[in-house]
Motif scaffolding. Sequence first.
Motif, PDB file in Angstrom:
ATOM      1  N   LEU A   1       0.897  -1.128   0.002  1.00 20.98           N
ATOM      2  CA  LEU A   1       0.090  -0.014  -0.096  1.00 20.98           C
ATOM      3  C   LEU A   1       0.879   1.104  -0.021  1.00 20.98           C
ATOM      4  O   LEU A   1       1.228   1.841   1.077  1.00 20.98           O
ATOM      5  CB  LEU A   1      -0.909  -0.005   1.203  1.00 20.98           C
ATOM      6  CG  LEU A   1      -1.831  -1.321   1.280  1.00 20.98           C
ATOM      7  CD1 LEU A   1      -2.541  -0.935   2.501  1.00 20.98           C
ATOM      8  CD2 LEU A   1      -2.844  -1.506   0.162  1.00 20.98           C
ATOM      9  N   VAL A   2       1.280   1.798  -0.994  1.00 19.17           N
ATOM     10  CA  VAL A   2       2.583   2.798  -1.221  1.00 19.17           C
ATOM     11  C   VAL A   2       1.985   3.853  -1.738  1.00 19.17           C
ATOM     12  O   VAL A   2       2.674   5.033  -2.119  1.00 19.17           O
ATOM     13  CB  VAL A   2       3.624   2.173  -1.896  1.00 19.17           C
ATOM     14  CG1 VAL A   2       4.123   1.105  -1.111  1.00 19.17           C
ATOM     15  CG2 VAL A   2       3.068   1.646  -3.336  1.00 19.17           C
ATOM     16  N   LEU A   3       0.503   3.971  -2.406  1.00 21.22           N
ATOM     17  CA  LEU A   3       0.315   5.135  -3.286  1.00 21.22           C
ATOM     18  C   LEU A   3       0.170   6.414  -2.315  1.00 21.22           C
ATOM     19  O   LEU A   3      -0.587   6.396  -1.200  1.00 21.22           O
ATOM     20  CB  LEU A   3      -1.068   4.854  -3.879  1.00 21.22           C
ATOM     21  CG  LEU A   3      -1.692   6.270  -4.632  1.00 21.22           C
ATOM     22  CD1 LEU A   3      -0.930   6.319  -6.145  1.00 21.22           C
ATOM     23  CD2 LEU A   3      -3.183   6.236  -5.028  1.00 21.22           C
TER      24      LEU A   3
ATOM     25  N   ILE B   1      -2.907  12.092   5.144  1.00 20.18           N
ATOM     26  CA  ILE B   1      -2.833  13.318   4.040  1.00 20.18           C
ATOM     27  C   ILE B   1      -1.453  13.595   3.770  1.00 20.18           C
ATOM     28  O   ILE B   1      -0.649  13.645   4.340  1.00 20.18           O
ATOM     29  CB  ILE B   1      -3.530  14.683   4.895  1.00 20.18           C
ATOM     30  CG1 ILE B   1      -3.896  15.376   3.697  1.00 20.18           C
ATOM     31  CG2 ILE B   1      -2.589  15.211   5.840  1.00 20.18           C
ATOM     32  CD1 ILE B   1      -4.999  16.580   4.051  1.00 20.18           C
ATOM     33  N   ASP B   2      -1.213  13.532   2.520  1.00 22.38           N
ATOM     34  CA  ASP B   2       0.090  13.802   2.029  1.00 22.38           C
ATOM     35  C   ASP B   2       1.074  12.823   2.196  1.00 22.38           C
ATOM     36  O   ASP B   2       2.349  12.916   2.240  1.00 22.38           O
ATOM     37  CB  ASP B   2       0.789  15.270   2.220  1.00 22.38           C
ATOM     38  CG  ASP B   2      -0.189  16.424   1.537  1.00 22.38           C
ATOM     39  OD1 ASP B   2      -0.894  16.121   0.608  1.00 22.38           O
ATOM     40  OD2 ASP B   2      -0.094  17.502   2.406  1.00 22.38           O
ATOM     41  N   GLU B   3       0.799  11.518   2.528  1.00 28.40           N
ATOM     42  CA  GLU B   3       1.415  10.487   2.518  1.00 28.40           C
ATOM     43  C   GLU B   3       1.112   9.100   2.288  1.00 28.40           C
ATOM     44  O   GLU B   3      -0.159   9.158   1.884  1.00 28.40           O
ATOM     45  CB  GLU B   3       1.827  10.306   4.049  1.00 28.40           C
ATOM     46  CG  GLU B   3       2.548  11.387   4.894  1.00 28.40           C
ATOM     47  CD  GLU B   3       2.745  11.082   6.412  1.00 28.40           C
ATOM     48  OE1 GLU B   3       3.644  10.115   6.519  1.00 28.40           O
ATOM     49  OE2 GLU B   3       1.904  11.678   7.247  1.00 28.40           O
ATOM     50  N   PRO B   4       1.665   8.269   1.937  1.00 29.72           N
ATOM     51  CA  PRO B   4       1.053   6.798   1.867  1.00 29.72           C
ATOM     52  C   PRO B   4       0.083   6.439   3.046  1.00 29.72           C
ATOM     53  O   PRO B   4       0.129   6.966   3.947  1.00 29.72           O
ATOM     54  CB  PRO B   4       1.995   5.781   1.768  1.00 29.72           C
ATOM     55  CG  PRO B   4       3.276   6.825   1.376  1.00 29.72           C
ATOM     56  CD  PRO B   4       3.027   8.052   2.269  1.00 29.72           C
ATOM     57  N   PRO B   5      -0.840   5.427   2.609  1.00 26.82           N
ATOM     58  CA  PRO B   5      -1.772   5.033   3.840  1.00 26.82           C
ATOM     59  C   PRO B   5      -1.176   4.176   4.637  1.00 26.82           C
ATOM     60  O   PRO B   5       0.111   3.721   4.692  1.00 26.82           O
ATOM     61  CB  PRO B   5      -2.688   4.106   3.050  1.00 26.82           C
ATOM     62  CG  PRO B   5      -2.299   3.690   1.808  1.00 26.82           C
ATOM     63  CD  PRO B   5      -1.251   4.581   1.336  1.00 26.82           C
ATOM     64  N   GLY B   6      -1.758   4.408   5.845  1.00 22.98           N
ATOM     65  CA  GLY B   6      -1.323   3.120   6.680  1.00 22.98           C
ATOM     66  C   GLY B   6      -1.995   2.021   7.018  1.00 22.98           C
ATOM     67  O   GLY B   6      -3.311   1.822   6.640  1.00 22.98           O
TER      68      GLY B   6
ATOM     69  N   GLU C   1      -2.224  -6.215  -4.522  1.00 20.72           N
ATOM     70  CA  GLU C   1      -1.907  -5.831  -5.774  1.00 20.72           C
ATOM     71  C   GLU C   1      -2.587  -4.487  -6.358  1.00 20.72           C
ATOM     72  O   GLU C   1      -3.851  -4.753  -6.118  1.00 20.72           O
ATOM     73  CB  GLU C   1      -2.085  -7.154  -6.717  1.00 20.72           C
ATOM     74  CG  GLU C   1      -1.982  -6.947  -8.327  1.00 20.72           C
ATOM     75  CD  GLU C   1      -2.313  -8.008  -8.964  1.00 20.72           C
ATOM     76  OE1 GLU C   1      -1.933  -8.132 -10.172  1.00 20.72           O
ATOM     77  OE2 GLU C   1      -2.907  -8.967  -8.297  1.00 20.72           O
ATOM     78  N   ASP C   2      -1.866  -3.787  -6.862  1.00 15.46           N
ATOM     79  CA  ASP C   2      -2.562  -2.594  -7.443  1.00 15.46           C
ATOM     80  C   ASP C   2      -3.042  -2.878  -8.809  1.00 15.46           C
ATOM     81  O   ASP C   2      -2.336  -3.173  -9.694  1.00 15.46           O
ATOM     82  CB  ASP C   2      -1.338  -1.349  -7.494  1.00 15.46           C
ATOM     83  CG  ASP C   2      -2.079  -0.099  -8.178  1.00 15.46           C
ATOM     84  OD1 ASP C   2      -3.112   0.012  -8.500  1.00 15.46           O
ATOM     85  OD2 ASP C   2      -1.260   0.964  -7.914  1.00 15.46           O
ATOM     86  N   VAL C   3      -4.421  -2.843  -8.836  1.00 16.28           N
ATOM     87  CA  VAL C   3      -5.165  -3.319 -10.100  1.00 16.28           C
ATOM     88  C   VAL C   3      -6.020  -2.199 -10.626  1.00 16.28           C
ATOM     89  O   VAL C   3      -6.971  -2.508 -11.316  1.00 16.28           O
ATOM     90  CB  VAL C   3      -6.014  -4.617  -9.605  1.00 16.28           C
ATOM     91  CG1 VAL C   3      -5.402  -5.894  -9.360  1.00 16.28           C
ATOM     92  CG2 VAL C   3      -7.093  -4.320  -8.744  1.00 16.28           C
ATOM     93  N   THR C   4      -5.695  -1.073 -10.134  1.00 17.35           N
ATOM     94  CA  THR C   4      -6.420   0.138 -10.572  1.00 17.35           C
ATOM     95  C   THR C   4      -6.648   0.525 -11.997  1.00 17.35           C
ATOM     96  O   THR C   4      -7.823   0.521 -12.310  1.00 17.35           O
ATOM     97  CB  THR C   4      -5.729   1.479  -9.879  1.00 17.35           C
ATOM     98  OG1 THR C   4      -5.277   1.160  -8.577  1.00 17.35           O
ATOM     99  CG2 THR C   4      -6.621   2.646 -10.071  1.00 17.35           C
TER     100      THR C   4
ATOM    101  N   GLY D   1      -2.523  13.468 -13.897  1.00 15.50           N
ATOM    102  CA  GLY D   1      -2.371  13.890 -12.635  1.00 15.50           C
ATOM    103  C   GLY D   1      -2.358  12.762 -11.820  1.00 15.50           C
ATOM    104  O   GLY D   1      -2.431  11.524 -12.120  1.00 15.50           O
ATOM    105  N   PRO D   2      -2.751  12.911 -10.355  1.00 12.15           N
ATOM    106  CA  PRO D   2      -2.809  11.617  -9.412  1.00 12.15           C
ATOM    107  C   PRO D   2      -3.986  11.040  -9.587  1.00 12.15           C
ATOM    108  O   PRO D   2      -4.870  11.345 -10.164  1.00 12.15           O
ATOM    109  CB  PRO D   2      -2.601  12.514  -8.122  1.00 12.15           C
ATOM    110  CG  PRO D   2      -2.208  13.793  -8.211  1.00 12.15           C
ATOM    111  CD  PRO D   2      -2.407  14.106  -9.808  1.00 12.15           C
ATOM    112  N   ARG D   3      -4.118   9.725  -9.165  1.00 14.23           N
ATOM    113  CA  ARG D   3      -5.124   8.862  -9.106  1.00 14.23           C
ATOM    114  C   ARG D   3      -5.504   8.036  -7.884  1.00 14.23           C
ATOM    115  O   ARG D   3      -4.845   8.268  -6.933  1.00 14.23           O
ATOM    116  CB  ARG D   3      -4.800   7.790 -10.410  1.00 14.23           C
ATOM    117  CG  ARG D   3      -3.615   6.803  -9.826  1.00 14.23           C
ATOM    118  CD  ARG D   3      -3.321   5.694 -10.694  1.00 14.23           C
ATOM    119  NE  ARG D   3      -1.962   4.890 -10.100  1.00 14.23           N
ATOM    120  CZ  ARG D   3      -2.204   3.942  -9.247  1.00 14.23           C
ATOM    121  NH1 ARG D   3      -3.327   3.559  -8.711  1.00 14.23           N
ATOM    122  NH2 ARG D   3      -1.104   3.119  -9.027  1.00 14.23           N
ATOM    123  N   SER D   4      -6.753   7.677  -7.962  1.00 13.16           N
ATOM    124  CA  SER D   4      -7.014   7.040  -6.738  1.00 13.16           C
ATOM    125  C   SER D   4      -6.492   5.467  -6.819  1.00 13.16           C
ATOM    126  O   SER D   4      -5.852   5.165  -7.962  1.00 13.16           O
ATOM    127  CB  SER D   4      -8.507   6.949  -6.753  1.00 13.16           C
ATOM    128  OG  SER D   4      -9.309   7.865  -6.564  1.00 13.16           O
ATOM    129  N   ALA D   5      -6.740   4.731  -6.151  1.00 18.10           N
ATOM    130  CA  ALA D   5      -6.063   3.326  -5.974  1.00 18.10           C
ATOM    131  C   ALA D   5      -6.981   2.095  -5.622  1.00 18.10           C
ATOM    132  O   ALA D   5      -7.654   2.469  -4.698  1.00 18.10           O
ATOM    133  CB  ALA D   5      -4.943   3.112  -5.354  1.00 18.10           C
TER     134      ALA D   5
END
Length: 587
Positions: free
Chosen positions: A60-62, A479-484, A126-129, A111-115
């Motif tokens: 989970l790195v987005l 906010i402004d970081e990867p999720p936890g 696995e990022d399947v966005t 631009g940025p995307r959701s995931a």
Amino acid sequence: MPRPTDRSFGPAAAALLNLGPALALTLAGVVLPSPPDRPAAGAGPAPRPQFASAARAAGLVLANVSGAPDKTTINETVGNGVCLHDVDDDGWIDIFIPNGLRPGAAVEGRGPRSALYRNRGDGVFEDVTERAGVAARGYWAQGCVFGDYDDDGQVDLFVTGFGRYLLYRNLGGGRFQDVTAAAGLDGGRGWSTGAAFGDYDGDGRIDLYVSHYVDYDASSPPLPQPGSAPHCFYKGVPVICGPRGLKASAGRLFRNDGNGRFRDVSRMAGLRLGPAGFGLGAVWSDLDDDGDLDLFVANDSMPNFLYRNDGAGWFDEVGVVAGAAYSEEGQTQAGMGVDAADYDNDGRLDLFVTNFSHDYSTLRHNEGDLFFLDVSMSAGIGAATLPTLGWGTGFLDYDNDGLKDLFLANGHVFPSIDRANLGTTWKQRNQLFRNAGKGLFREVTSEAGPAFQELHSARGCAFGDLDNDGDIDIVVNNIDEPPGLLRNDGGNATGRWIGFRLLGARPNRGAIGARVTVAAGALRQMGEIHAGSSHNSSNDPRLHFGLGSATVADRVEIRWPLGKTQVLTSLPAGRYHTIREPHPPGC
């Protein structure tokens, strides 16, 4: 959200400032190993669960994007949610994380995307966005909720944000299609935040409520700058403006007409369109136990709304007379996130709302007859939440003792607050309160493991058993970081548990609004299936109950969404039971 003017407090407030094994499927449900045996007599109590920070190892790195880092306007501060569901029906809970944009970056497809993260079942997501078609590049998303709106057996995804909504229909095979226009949800929608599905009119189809915040979107005139107006100061410090001093935007209720389309019935159903509230968190729940879903909306800097459902398609807003609109001291608060659950096992659903710093987050006990009592201070919640600014929240039994505990995701809205010496900070620890019984909570943040010692400016959060090991994990959008990812290590060792995946009869296949009551020995608990709560978020739809030392649930009563009841007995602990709603004879 910001409370740009000082406020006074009453005397009370002023004085207190390694993931699980693979699943085995059986006819009874999802079978998982029973928790380890209890310690032998004299061996002492089992150690308390510890939460590990597992996001990076899990993939989970987005990184979250929410405007510019210095946050000079209010739209950059609300942040994004988290939504959990088994999207591909493989028995493992997947994760959708909406994302924002940088200023001026609202360009379709860029631009940025959701995931969307698919749970592989081995501890990695696995990022399947892109393959799924839910990246939403160029769209400033805020919140999300899963629900099978079209009754095809595939869970769909609704996303809120700036300027419009997004409705993604699940086509199966891991792919989604944008059907917003076809569903009647297109057009300019302003700034939408929390969303929740629920069948308010008893026709079996899940309807949709969408909270709206400030009357603003990317096409609006620029928002005022910090310190430019009387409402742009906090305790004498110039800060972002709002929401006070800005125009509120009314939430909307959409009826599911059953033909793949939604219809705006806000006015004809009695919802408040003016004066509107600065709406954030929302949850559908049968708060008066009359068999239909009521609606609670947490409003920022304005009284909360509690819409009582009369069962015939009309809502009366009763927040003030129900004791759910103001604090104990008669003040408006900065309502952010919300949850409804029976924390004291008395059979009634209580309410919790997170609020701003230098104020307390509010626990409201359901006294019956749709009246709530603010017990925040006496329950041990109030004083501990005065320094923090709460967003996402939820009740969860993290140690499986049969009592629902409480989690708060915390973080400020002013990055410059660290320099003001006001007793609060931009990055904060999330908080965990253990339910000690008899209506009391004890903060255990310092004892809850390394994940709770980290500092973030957190926003949305959601709860679910991501590794299917029988204890509840937590996903937080920072906010402004990867999720936890706060992985619960040991919750299944301190107490036994039982879980339920309910499959409703058509058309509400997700059984949203169903209620389950579990009796095991002296324990009696109740839970309700919600689709949408916390802050811009929604949880694992399975109901999870801690059983303490009990190895069997003696009696399980299910009240299905349209009122039918079903009773099951002697269900073994240590597994998720898949229960289908019985069809009437002849169907």
